[in-house]
Design an enzyme around this catalytic site. Structure first.
Site, mmCIF file in Angstrom:
data_model
loop_
_atom_site.group_PDB
_atom_site.id
_atom_site.type_symbol
_atom_site.label_atom_id
_atom_site.label_comp_id
_atom_site.label_asym_id
_atom_site.label_seq_id
_atom_site.Cartn_x
_atom_site.Cartn_y
_atom_site.Cartn_z
ATOM 1 C CD GLU A 71 -7.929 1.256 -2.787
ATOM 2 O OE1 GLU A 71 -7.786 1.866 -1.979
ATOM 3 O OE2 GLU A 71 -7.554 0.768 -3.629
ATOM 4 C CB THR A 129 -0.381 0.189 -0.953
ATOM 5 O OG1 THR A 129 -0.537 1.321 -1.650
ATOM 6 C CG2 THR A 129 -1.233 0.479 0.579
#
Length: 309
Positions: free
Chosen positions: A131, A184
């Site tokens: 991530e 994101t």
């Protein structure tokens, strides 16, 4: 013949309104598959990616599958090699944990190939490194529910402390994914760097209320707690139809709505499949007016998480 194992990891909803970077839950059926094969030569190599329209990197230092596996192999001091094939079932930039599902499936497959040296909870530590590569922040509120299933609380990150929460029977989620990609990193960039004491207090109360509602199976408390005063006010401006949908579902018995992850997908929680279906009908009307195509999924909370196929 090379030994190969394929695994599946589900889509997820992160943040869950008030739980920025600390709450998430898993979705049924929708997700990614990854096949991992042992090879004689050392190192990790992505040999195939499908379903990404050519957008994902093959370089091992940039692909979430290989970054996650490499973190695990370093912990094991494993010197062998693996080949990875990724089959995307999730759209990129959707807010449904696309990068997390890839990393989770890759870890479950690689872990199985090596004889299960880690339990799934331990794999979360390696998935957060993926991530970090995907969006610049090592958050676990997508990867933890994708691996473990269910509703998950990330109590702390240093060290990582992951807690599975109970899921009330009859809780359903409707996901509405407009055909719009929202990166994101860009979505995180609009967040306020500082918040007031008042907002912190409100947010803390809602987090506590939501978790209490899950434990008590109190849908009314869950509904009152699905409010975000920190991330949503700025992120919602990037998502067409957000406020129109929220207003339209108020009268049908849905518990509440919010941004799934960083968006643009919107989640709506309901106390029954029937109401979740009504949300779908309303959502299609809202996005027709907004002028965007939308994919809609109805799901119970997936308590299984990632698994070997």
């Amino acid at each position: 013949m090379k030994k190969s194992i394929r695994a599946f990891a589900p889509a997820t909803v992160a943040n869950v309104s008030c739980g920025f970077d600390i709450l998430g839950f898993a979705i049924d059926e929708l997700g990614d598959q990854v096949e991992v094969s042992l090879r004689e030569t050392p190192g990790l190599e992505v040999i195939h990616i499908a379903g990404d329209n050519g957008k994902l990197p093959y370089e091992s230092e940039k692909n979430t599958c290989t970054v996650a596996i490499q973190a695990m192999l370093q912990a094991l001091n494993y010197q062998g090699g693996m080949e990875i094939s990724l089959y995307k079932g999730l759209p990129l930039g959707s807010g449904m944990g696309s990068s997390a599902a890839s990393a989770a499936a890759a870890l479950v497959a690689a872990n199985a190939l090596l004889g299960y040296p880690f339990d799934k909870k331990s794999l979360v530590n390696f998935a957060v490194e993926a991530e970090r590569i995907a969006c610049g922040a090592a958050h676990a509120d997508n990867v933890a529910p994708s691996l473990l299933g269910g509703f998950v609380l990330i109590r702390d990150y240093h060290p990582l402390d992951v807690i599975k929460l109970p899921v009330p029977k009859g809780l359903f989620c409707t996901l509405l994914h407009p055909h719009l990609e929202l990166n994101t990193a860009d979505s995180r960039s609009v967040l306020r760097k500082q918040i007031s004491l008042k907002d912190a207090t409100i947010q803390s109360g809602n987090i506590a209320g939501l978790i209490s509602g899950l434990y008590q199976a109190d849908f009314g408390l869950i509904s009152r707690s699905l409010k975000d005063v920190i991330a949503e006010p700025t992120r919602a401006l990037l998502i067409p139809g957000f406020y129109e949908l929220r207003e339209a579902i108020q009268s049908i018995g849905a518990l509440g709505s919010g941004i799934s992850g960083s968006g643009p997908t919107i989640f709506v929680l309901s106390p029954s499949r029937k109401i979740a279906g009504e949300v779908e009908k309303i959502g299609r009307k809202v996005y027709q007016k907004v002028g965007l195509e939308v994919d809609i999924y109805i799901s119970e909370i997936n308590d299984k998480g990632a698994y070997v196929i």
